[in-house]
Design an enzyme around this catalytic site. Structure first.
Site, mmCIF file in Angstrom:
data_model
loop_
_atom_site.group_PDB
_atom_site.id
_atom_site.type_symbol
_atom_site.label_atom_id
_atom_site.label_comp_id
_atom_site.label_asym_id
_atom_site.label_seq_id
_atom_site.Cartn_x
_atom_site.Cartn_y
_atom_site.Cartn_z
ATOM 1 N N TYR A 101 33.095 36.959 40.490
ATOM 2 C CA TYR A 101 33.447 38.314 40.072
ATOM 3 C C TYR A 101 34.240 38.979 41.180
ATOM 4 O O TYR A 101 33.884 38.890 42.360
ATOM 5 C CB TYR A 101 32.163 39.114 39.796
ATOM 6 C CG TYR A 101 32.424 40.583 39.548
ATOM 7 C CD1 TYR A 101 32.633 41.057 38.256
ATOM 8 C CD2 TYR A 101 32.488 41.496 40.608
ATOM 9 C CE1 TYR A 101 32.901 42.397 38.025
ATOM 10 C CE2 TYR A 101 32.763 42.828 40.387
ATOM 11 C CZ TYR A 101 32.963 43.278 39.093
ATOM 12 O OH TYR A 101 33.238 44.599 38.867
ATOM 13 N N GLU A 189 39.340 44.913 37.581
ATOM 14 C CA GLU A 189 38.245 43.947 37.628
ATOM 15 C C GLU A 189 38.689 42.603 37.050
ATOM 16 O O GLU A 189 39.367 42.569 36.025
ATOM 17 C CB GLU A 189 37.123 44.542 36.774
ATOM 18 C CG GLU A 189 35.813 43.843 36.828
ATOM 19 C CD GLU A 189 34.807 44.553 35.906
ATOM 20 O OE1 GLU A 189 34.052 45.388 36.407
ATOM 21 O OE2 GLU A 189 34.805 44.272 34.693
#
Ligand code: GDP
Ligand code: MN
Length: 379
Positions: A101, A189
């Site tokens: 991530y 993101e």
């Protein structure tokens, strides 16, 4: 402003971040054609302004163009977190060996962009944050210098051990930072930042939120707006020049001035109520704004009573009163309304309201207590 994955990945790609091919479509037939062009197994992905699409059935693999068409038919019929799916992205399926991530948010506390990275990426990142927060690494970036190369390497070492992969990830993080700054993002993101079978690192999902103030002054960003994917109340508010933010409570609030609107919400809470929205109808007094404000608020079925809190300075309270009367003529509000107004042309305003059998209060405390009480009665 939220943008879609297919738009965010284009911005990241332009910055040099490795992003798989792919194309966006609105019909199953288009999906079939794209799948045929890409060849092999594809992933069909719902394009909505929400995360967690995978878990909602909005991300599905398809081995053939026919299967892609079939899968697209069901995804285009989905509603994910209240948002109907109108577009899908079709990408070649990647073989995933690992999921990390990488995210960047504008953080109010440190007043800086803050990186968050984790080797435990994928669909359960919220759970990782809640149960094993030690697996998430943070770094606040000093905007004067940007993300320095050694910082990018430091973060990348949290994700990978292989030096080649570390270098690749560091370069992706530097580019993510540049994309974030270039487009005035409040969030950017990549999840998953995937390792494929041959060890390559690619951005398999992209999410960006752009700051509304940046969008305001940048036509190139404004054209990324997709009103069909936005909450209809927020679209109507923007088009009517109202600042509106939907909240979870049941006391609708119509207030002039942002400060008074905040104070009103505080007071609603103080007296045990929950505001349904923040709404500032602005300084000028245009009856049309009141009509639109009531339209927006009454769309929300949760609203059990509406409070007007008007302080007449530049705003003329008689204009607001006229707006209320006009609005009630046009809209069936269906819930009690409590009006507090004071200031410019107050006597005229009261006369206008009394002319249609309504009353207005002068005291803000009293008005808020009354509206909270009315909600209680309705419950
Ligand atoms: P989200 O659920 O809205 O975050 O959507 P994502 O695009 O992140 O997809 C969810 C999950 O689907 C990913 O975490 C992957 O596990 C899986 N996925 C997405 N793309 C691919 C792909 O190309 N190949 C494989 N095998 N899985 C994928
Ligand atoms: Mn994702």
């Amino acid at each position: 402003m939220n943008i879609h994955e297919y738009q965010a990945r284009a911005l990241l790609k332009a910055e040099g971040i490795p992003v798989p091919d792919g194309d966006v479509a609105e019909t199953p037939a288009e999906v079939k054609a794209i799948a045929a062009r890409l060849g092999g197994t594809v992933v069909v992905k719902a394009q909505v302004h929400a995360g967690g699409r995978g878990k909602a059935g909005g991300v599905r693999l398809a081995k053939t163009p026919e299967e892609a068409e079939h899968v697209a038919t069901s995804i285009l019929a989905l509603t994910i977190k209240g948002l109907p799916v109108r577009k899908v992205l079709v990408v070649p399926a990647a073989e995933i060996a690992g999921e990390a991530y990488a995210g960047l948010i504008m953080d109010r506390e440190t007043q800086r962009p803050v990186f968050m990275v984790s080797p435990a990426g994928g669909v359960d990142i919220e759970e990782v944050a809640a149960t094993t927060p030690e697996k998430i690494f943070r770094l606040a970036v000093d905007p004067r210098y940007g993300l320095l190369p050694h910082q990018a390497m430091g973060l990348a070492f949290r994700l990978y051990h292989d030096l080649k992969q570390v270098r690749a990830a560091a370069s992706i993080l530097e580019r993510l930072y540049r994309a974030f700054v270039r487009h005035g993002a409040s969030l950017a993101e990549i999840n998953p930042l995937a390792t494929t079978g041959d060890g390559t690192i690619v951005a398999l999902d992209a999410k960006m939120v752009l700051d509304d103030n940046e969008v305001e002054r940048r036509p190139d960003l404004a054209q990324l707006r997709d009103p069909s994917a936005e909450d209809p109340s927020e679209v109507l508010a923007r088009e009517s020049g109202l600042s509106f933010i939907k909240l979870e409570g049941n006391v609708g609030c119509v207030v002039n001035g942002a400060g008074l609107a905040m104070a009103t919400m505080d007071l609603v809470k103080y007296y045990g109520g929950e505001p349904a929205n923040f709404l500032d109808i602005g300084g000028s007094s245009n009856p049309e704004k009141v009509v639109n404000a009531l339209r927006i608020i009454t769309r929300d079925a949760k609203v059990k009573a509406i409070l007007f809190n008007i302080f007449g300075g530049i705003t003329r309270t008689d204009d607001v009163a006229n707006g209320i009367v006009t609005a009630l003529d046009q809209i069936d509000v269906g819930v009690p309304i409590v009006i507090r107004l004071t200031g410019t042309n107050e006597a005229e305003a009261i006369q206008i309201l009394e002319g249609v059998g309504m009353t207005a209060l002068n005291d803000m405390d009293e008005a808020v207590q009354q509206v909270v009480h009315r909600v209680g009665e309705a419950a």
